[in-house]
Design an enzyme around this catalytic site. Structure first.
Site, PDB file in Angstrom:
ATOM      1  N   CYS A 112       0.875  -1.255   0.113  1.00 21.73           N
ATOM      2  CA  CYS A 112       0.044  -0.156   0.278  1.00 21.73           C
ATOM      3  C   CYS A 112       0.779   1.124   0.024  1.00 21.73           C
ATOM      4  O   CYS A 112       1.508   1.654  -0.881  1.00 21.73           O
ATOM      5  CB  CYS A 112      -0.861  -0.060   1.092  1.00 21.73           C
ATOM      6  SG  CYS A 112      -2.631   1.080   0.928  1.00 21.73           S
ATOM      7  N   HIS A 113       0.923   2.103   1.195  1.00 23.61           N
ATOM      8  CA  HIS A 113       1.702   3.136   1.098  1.00 23.61           C
ATOM      9  C   HIS A 113       2.936   3.115   1.755  1.00 23.61           C
ATOM     10  O   HIS A 113       3.840   3.873   1.798  1.00 23.61           O
ATOM     11  CB  HIS A 113       1.069   4.418   2.021  1.00 23.61           C
ATOM     12  CG  HIS A 113      -0.352   4.874   1.356  1.00 23.61           C
ATOM     13  ND1 HIS A 113      -1.430   4.234   1.521  1.00 23.61           N
ATOM     14  CD2 HIS A 113      -0.693   5.977   0.958  1.00 23.61           C
ATOM     15  CE1 HIS A 113      -2.341   4.978   1.064  1.00 23.61           C
ATOM     16  NE2 HIS A 113      -1.982   5.971   0.461  1.00 23.61           N
TER      17      HIS A 113
END
Length: 188
Positions: A112-113
């Protein structure tokens, strides 16, 4: 199911981690027999989030970042969430940990991030990766070949896009650990 009884995995996170991106890989690794250690800025409980908006579950880290010796681990798992990697990329020791794992050619898995930490550590130039859409420009600017796939394995580096990709992410981490442990057994 895999038997990763010899595998030692480090996870690093702080407040704002996406709940499923920490708990589900952690549990999959534990279920496969691995020893999983969570490190954070401090050893106070850290707060997860669900979809970066709702308060999620908390977990208490076993170690501080400063107490981590990367020689003690076979793999590093970096959960996402917006707040967690944004805070962690400002922690010098967190970036050193990522760099040490990459320099030692150990498994580094980011979802994800979390690839923001890879950008900050300057370890994605020429690497094939994926991430949450808003992180992709940062990865491209750091020299990465960014693709939109559930999981991307480029040597020791494993990346995924989002919580929906967790099953593929977990399978890739476990497969990489199995391969690493098999190579260590052959070399022994």
């Amino acid at each position: 199911m895999a038997d990763l009884a010899q595998a030692r995995v480090l996870m690093i996170a702080t407040d704002g981690f996406e709940q499923d991106e920490l708990f589900k890989p952690r549990q999959a690794l534990i279920d496969a027999g691995a020893t999983v250690t969570l490190a954070s800025i401090a050893t106070d409980p850290i707060q997860g989030v669900v979809n970066d908006s709702e308060k999620g579950e908390s977990i208490t880290p076993e170690l501080t970042l400063e107490d981590v010796d990367t020689d003690d681990y076979d793999a590093l798992v970096l959960p996402g969430g917006v707040g967690n990697p944004d805070k962690m990329r400002l922690e010098e020791r967190a970036i050193e940990i990522v760099t040490e794992f990459m320099e030692d050619d150990k498994i580094v898995a980011a979802i994800c991030h979390a690839p923001w930490l890879l950008v900050e550590a300057d370890v994605v130039d020429g690497r094939r990766v994926t991430s949450w859409p808003s992180v992709r420009t940062d990865l491209e600017n750091a020299g990465a070949d960014v693709v939109d796939e559930a999981v991307v394995v480029d040597g020791n580096l494993i990346t995924s896009r989002k919580p929906d990709d967790i099953p593929a992410f977990n399978a890739a981490i476990i497969a990489a650990l199995e391969e690493e442990l098999a190579e260590e057994t052959e070399d022994a």
